[in-house]
Structures are given as structure tokens and as C-alpha cells.
Scaffold this motif. Sequence first.
Motif, PDB file in Angstrom:
ATOM      1  N   ALA A  93      51.229  74.186  44.360  1.00 40.25           N
ATOM      2  CA  ALA A  93      51.748  72.834  44.139  1.00 40.25           C
ATOM      3  C   ALA A  93      51.705  72.086  45.473  1.00 40.25           C
ATOM      4  O   ALA A  93      51.944  72.676  46.532  1.00 40.25           O
ATOM      5  CB  ALA A  93      53.169  72.867  43.603  1.00 40.25           C
ATOM      6  N   ILE A  94      51.393  70.797  45.389  1.00 41.88           N
ATOM      7  CA  ILE A  94      51.224  69.976  46.606  1.00 41.88           C
ATOM      8  C   ILE A  94      52.349  68.959  46.667  1.00 41.88           C
ATOM      9  O   ILE A  94      52.460  68.076  45.810  1.00 41.88           O
ATOM     10  CB  ILE A  94      49.862  69.261  46.582  1.00 41.88           C
ATOM     11  CG1 ILE A  94      48.732  70.258  46.322  1.00 41.88           C
ATOM     12  CG2 ILE A  94      49.633  68.519  47.892  1.00 41.88           C
ATOM     13  CD1 ILE A  94      47.401  69.608  45.999  1.00 41.88           C
ATOM     14  N   ALA A  95      53.179  69.064  47.713  1.00 37.15           N
ATOM     15  CA  ALA A  95      54.362  68.214  47.805  1.00 37.15           C
ATOM     16  C   ALA A  95      53.993  66.743  48.014  1.00 37.15           C
ATOM     17  O   ALA A  95      54.562  65.851  47.377  1.00 37.15           O
ATOM     18  CB  ALA A  95      55.263  68.709  48.933  1.00 37.15           C
ATOM     19  N   GLU A  96      53.058  66.469  48.911  1.00 32.40           N
ATOM     20  CA  GLU A  96      52.752  65.070  49.251  1.00 32.40           C
ATOM     21  C   GLU A  96      52.275  64.261  48.056  1.00 32.40           C
ATOM     22  O   GLU A  96      52.516  63.058  47.974  1.00 32.40           O
ATOM     23  CB  GLU A  96      51.692  65.015  50.358  1.00 32.40           C
ATOM     24  CG  GLU A  96      52.254  65.189  51.752  1.00 32.40           C
ATOM     25  CD  GLU A  96      51.259  64.740  52.819  1.00 32.40           C
ATOM     26  OE1 GLU A  96      50.050  64.798  52.554  1.00 32.40           O
ATOM     27  OE2 GLU A  96      51.711  64.351  53.903  1.00 32.40           O
ATOM     28  N   THR A  97      51.574  64.913  47.144  1.00 31.05           N
ATOM     29  CA  THR A  97      51.019  64.205  45.993  1.00 31.05           C
ATOM     30  C   THR A  97      51.767  64.495  44.701  1.00 31.05           C
ATOM     31  O   THR A  97      51.408  63.941  43.658  1.00 31.05           O
ATOM     32  CB  THR A  97      49.538  64.586  45.805  1.00 31.05           C
ATOM     33  OG1 THR A  97      49.445  66.002  45.612  1.00 31.05           O
ATOM     34  CG2 THR A  97      48.707  64.190  47.012  1.00 31.05           C
ATOM     35  N   VAL A 116      59.738  67.745  44.637  1.00 38.84           N
ATOM     36  CA  VAL A 116      60.604  67.324  43.530  1.00 38.84           C
ATOM     37  C   VAL A 116      60.632  65.796  43.420  1.00 38.84           C
ATOM     38  O   VAL A 116      60.495  65.226  42.330  1.00 38.84           O
ATOM     39  CB  VAL A 116      62.033  67.881  43.730  1.00 38.84           C
ATOM     40  CG1 VAL A 116      62.977  67.308  42.673  1.00 38.84           C
ATOM     41  CG2 VAL A 116      62.017  69.403  43.671  1.00 38.84           C
ATOM     42  N   GLU A 117      60.785  65.151  44.560  1.00 42.26           N
ATOM     43  CA  GLU A 117      60.834  63.684  44.582  1.00 42.26           C
ATOM     44  C   GLU A 117      59.564  63.071  44.012  1.00 42.26           C
ATOM     45  O   GLU A 117      59.603  62.146  43.192  1.00 42.26           O
ATOM     46  CB  GLU A 117      61.042  63.221  46.030  1.00 42.26           C
ATOM     47  CG  GLU A 117      61.042  61.722  46.209  1.00 42.26           C
ATOM     48  CD  GLU A 117      61.136  61.348  47.678  1.00 42.26           C
ATOM     49  OE1 GLU A 117      60.381  60.464  48.098  1.00 42.26           O
ATOM     50  OE2 GLU A 117      61.948  61.968  48.408  1.00 42.26           O
ATOM     51  N   ARG A 118      58.416  63.589  44.416  1.00 43.87           N
ATOM     52  CA  ARG A 118      57.135  63.032  43.963  1.00 43.87           C
ATOM     53  C   ARG A 118      56.902  63.328  42.479  1.00 43.87           C
ATOM     54  O   ARG A 118      56.367  62.484  41.746  1.00 43.87           O
ATOM     55  CB  ARG A 118      55.997  63.587  44.812  1.00 43.87           C
ATOM     56  CG  ARG A 118      56.080  63.150  46.262  1.00 43.87           C
ATOM     57  CD  ARG A 118      55.765  61.647  46.410  1.00 43.87           C
ATOM     58  NE  ARG A 118      56.217  61.097  47.663  1.00 43.87           N
ATOM     59  CZ  ARG A 118      55.575  61.172  48.817  1.00 43.87           C
ATOM     60  NH1 ARG A 118      54.424  61.795  48.879  1.00 43.87           N
ATOM     61  NH2 ARG A 118      56.073  60.614  49.907  1.00 43.87           N
ATOM     62  N   ALA A 135      48.011  70.003  58.190  1.00 44.46           N
ATOM     63  CA  ALA A 135      49.024  71.058  58.153  1.00 44.46           C
ATOM     64  C   ALA A 135      50.396  70.438  57.912  1.00 44.46           C
ATOM     65  O   ALA A 135      50.593  69.230  58.080  1.00 44.46           O
ATOM     66  CB  ALA A 135      49.020  71.838  59.463  1.00 44.46           C
ATOM     67  N   ALA A 136      51.324  71.268  57.517  1.00 43.77           N
ATOM     68  CA  ALA A 136      52.678  70.796  57.217  1.00 43.77           C
ATOM     69  C   ALA A 136      53.363  70.278  58.477  1.00 43.77           C
ATOM     70  O   ALA A 136      53.163  70.801  59.570  1.00 43.77           O
ATOM     71  CB  ALA A 136      53.492  71.927  56.597  1.00 43.77           C
ATOM     72  N   SER A 137      54.189  69.251  58.279  1.00 43.18           N
ATOM     73  CA  SER A 137      54.951  68.707  59.400  1.00 43.18           C
ATOM     74  C   SER A 137      56.448  68.694  59.105  1.00 43.18           C
ATOM     75  O   SER A 137      57.234  68.247  59.928  1.00 43.18           O
ATOM     76  CB  SER A 137      54.480  67.277  59.705  1.00 43.18           C
ATOM     77  OG  SER A 137      54.648  66.440  58.569  1.00 43.18           O
ATOM     78  N   HIS A 138      56.829  69.160  57.928  1.00 42.05           N
ATOM     79  CA  HIS A 138      58.239  69.182  57.537  1.00 42.05           C
ATOM     80  C   HIS A 138      58.753  70.620  57.487  1.00 42.05           C
ATOM     81  O   HIS A 138      57.993  71.579  57.349  1.00 42.05           O
ATOM     82  CB  HIS A 138      58.423  68.546  56.155  1.00 42.05           C
ATOM     83  CG  HIS A 138      58.140  67.074  56.121  1.00 42.05           C
ATOM     84  ND1 HIS A 138      56.870  66.561  55.966  1.00 42.05           N
ATOM     85  CD2 HIS A 138      58.971  66.005  56.221  1.00 42.05           C
ATOM     86  CE1 HIS A 138      56.931  65.245  55.961  1.00 42.05           C
ATOM     87  NE2 HIS A 138      58.191  64.869  56.125  1.00 42.05           N
ATOM     88  N   ASN A 174      54.441  79.155  46.556  1.00 40.84           N
ATOM     89  CA  ASN A 174      53.135  78.545  46.292  1.00 40.84           C
ATOM     90  C   ASN A 174      53.149  77.027  46.487  1.00 40.84           C
ATOM     91  O   ASN A 174      52.216  76.348  46.053  1.00 40.84           O
ATOM     92  CB  ASN A 174      52.689  78.871  44.862  1.00 40.84           C
ATOM     93  CG  ASN A 174      52.387  80.340  44.670  1.00 40.84           C
ATOM     94  OD1 ASN A 174      51.963  81.015  45.610  1.00 40.84           O
ATOM     95  ND2 ASN A 174      52.619  80.852  43.474  1.00 40.84           N
ATOM     96  N   VAL A 175      54.187  76.505  47.091  1.00 42.92           N
ATOM     97  CA  VAL A 175      54.275  75.068  47.359  1.00 42.92           C
ATOM     98  C   VAL A 175      53.815  74.803  48.794  1.00 42.92           C
ATOM     99  O   VAL A 175      54.322  75.405  49.736  1.00 42.92           O
ATOM    100  CB  VAL A 175      55.709  74.543  47.170  1.00 42.92           C
ATOM    101  CG1 VAL A 175      55.776  73.047  47.516  1.00 42.92           C
ATOM    102  CG2 VAL A 175      56.175  74.767  45.735  1.00 42.92           C
ATOM    103  N   VAL A 176      52.852  73.907  48.938  1.00 41.44           N
ATOM    104  CA  VAL A 176      52.390  73.492  50.259  1.00 41.44           C
ATOM    105  C   VAL A 176      52.647  72.000  50.421  1.00 41.44           C
ATOM    106  O   VAL A 176      52.907  71.298  49.443  1.00 41.44           O
ATOM    107  CB  VAL A 176      50.889  73.798  50.465  1.00 41.44           C
ATOM    108  CG1 VAL A 176      50.631  75.288  50.380  1.00 41.44           C
ATOM    109  CG2 VAL A 176      50.046  73.039  49.441  1.00 41.44           C
ATOM    110  N   GLU A 177      52.566  71.543  51.640  1.00 39.99           N
ATOM    111  CA  GLU A 177      52.878  70.123  51.875  1.00 39.99           C
ATOM    112  C   GLU A 177      51.666  69.215  51.658  1.00 39.99           C
ATOM    113  O   GLU A 177      51.783  68.140  51.088  1.00 39.99           O
ATOM    114  CB  GLU A 177      53.393  69.933  53.301  1.00 39.99           C
ATOM    115  CG  GLU A 177      53.770  68.486  53.614  1.00 39.99           C
ATOM    116  CD  GLU A 177      54.366  68.347  55.007  1.00 39.99           C
ATOM    117  OE1 GLU A 177      55.010  69.305  55.464  1.00 39.99           O
ATOM    118  OE2 GLU A 177      54.171  67.279  55.628  1.00 39.99           O
ATOM    119  N   THR A 178      50.498  69.651  52.123  1.00 43.33           N
ATOM    120  CA  THR A 178      49.344  68.746  52.156  1.00 43.33           C
ATOM    121  C   THR A 178      48.207  69.228  51.252  1.00 43.33           C
ATOM    122  O   THR A 178      48.109  70.414  50.920  1.00 43.33           O
ATOM    123  CB  THR A 178      48.797  68.626  53.585  1.00 43.33           C
ATOM    124  OG1 THR A 178      48.232  69.885  53.961  1.00 43.33           O
ATOM    125  CG2 THR A 178      49.890  68.238  54.566  1.00 43.33           C
TER     126      THR A 178
END
Length: 222
Positions: free
Chosen positions: A130-134, A55-57, A42-45, A165-169
Amino acid sequence: MASSADARAAVLGRIRKAIGGASSADVARAEWEAIPREFKRAASHERGEVLELLVERLIDYDAHVVVVRPEGVTDAVKSLLEARGVRQLLVPVGMPDGVLPEGFAFVVDAGFGASELDAFDGVVTMATVAIAETGTVVLQNAAGQGRRAATLVPDYHLCVVQATNVVETVPEAMVRLQATASLATTFVSGPSATADIEMTRIKGVHGPRFLDVVVIEDAGSK
């Protein structure tokens, strides 16, 4: 005649038995479900941090990214297309209103063959998640996203992603994709690139060499 699913189950059962595992699919499933899964699910941010991470990834993967308010998406798409110097673009059936700017030739995909797809300057699509971590955008064969071939053959891809639609994990994304798991699904982490044994990086081998991503902020965000 056994179905392909039955044949697959039979083959897997023989493999499990040959390596000393359970021969029954039910036992194998129970063993699989009993495996401890203590990884992050689950998201932690905070929400803003998740978008910043995406964006960074994506930038790390050599994609160009802009974040815009909902009312600015058409202008953002126009600016990116002009900067790329593209004019004739493929779009899938079901692109939402208010995304595509005037002044370009947008052609709705009619099941074109590979040579016809290759003649387009690029393709514009939405994304399921979209997956932020990857730094990954995930497309499915659905309205506004289209066939896999249509997003892999043209050399340029502009993908519009709703912030909702952006998730963290990855596990969060899997949950979102579960309901449409039967659809062809493509995970895109930056422009297509591969490297040989001498680490010579070559772009565009398996998909577009250039990827722009427009992230549309939530309407209520500040």
C-alpha cells in the motif's frame, strides 16, 4: 517468426528514429538511464506518520478504513461486513488464517465467470503493498489476492493490509513490486468512480462502489 517482444522493439525503434531519437535500443536505454531523477524516492516520515498518511488519503478517496491490532483483525472484518449487510463473499485462494470470521458464506474463487462474480455481495482480499502518499492499495494475482476480475466485478471490496507492507512513496512500491512484476497488478485508490464532462461523479463504473480497508498494525508497535 519474430516474437511479440522483438516486434515491439522494432516498432519502438522506428518511432524513435522518426522523431529524431536513437534508433538503437541500447542507445535509447543509455539515454533513459542518464535522465536525472531527483524526485522523492524514499520515505521522509516516521513510521507512524506513514500509516496516518495512508489512512488520511484512503478516506479522502471515500474508502472506509480501520486500523487494528493483529489480534483484532477477525472482529474488525466481521464488524465491517455486518455494517455493509453482506453475507456471501468471494475470497481468493490462499487467504491467511485468522482473517475471515464465522457467520458468513465465504466462497473460494474457482475461476467464476463475470455473471457469477456479479452475484457475490463482495470480495475479501489481502494486498501486496500500500502506498501512503497516493492512498493506494496494490493487488497482484497471487495467493490471498487473486484474479483482477474477482476484485473488479463484485460491488464491494474489503482489503486487508499488513502495516509491514505499507510504504510512503510510489518508487518504494515499485521496488517491492519488481520481483513479481510479471503478475497482473491492480492499483486501487478508493472505490471506483469516474466523472463526465459536466463533472457528474458516477461510482462503480470500473470496479466496486464500496471499499473498506483494514490495516493491521505491526505486532511490535505500541
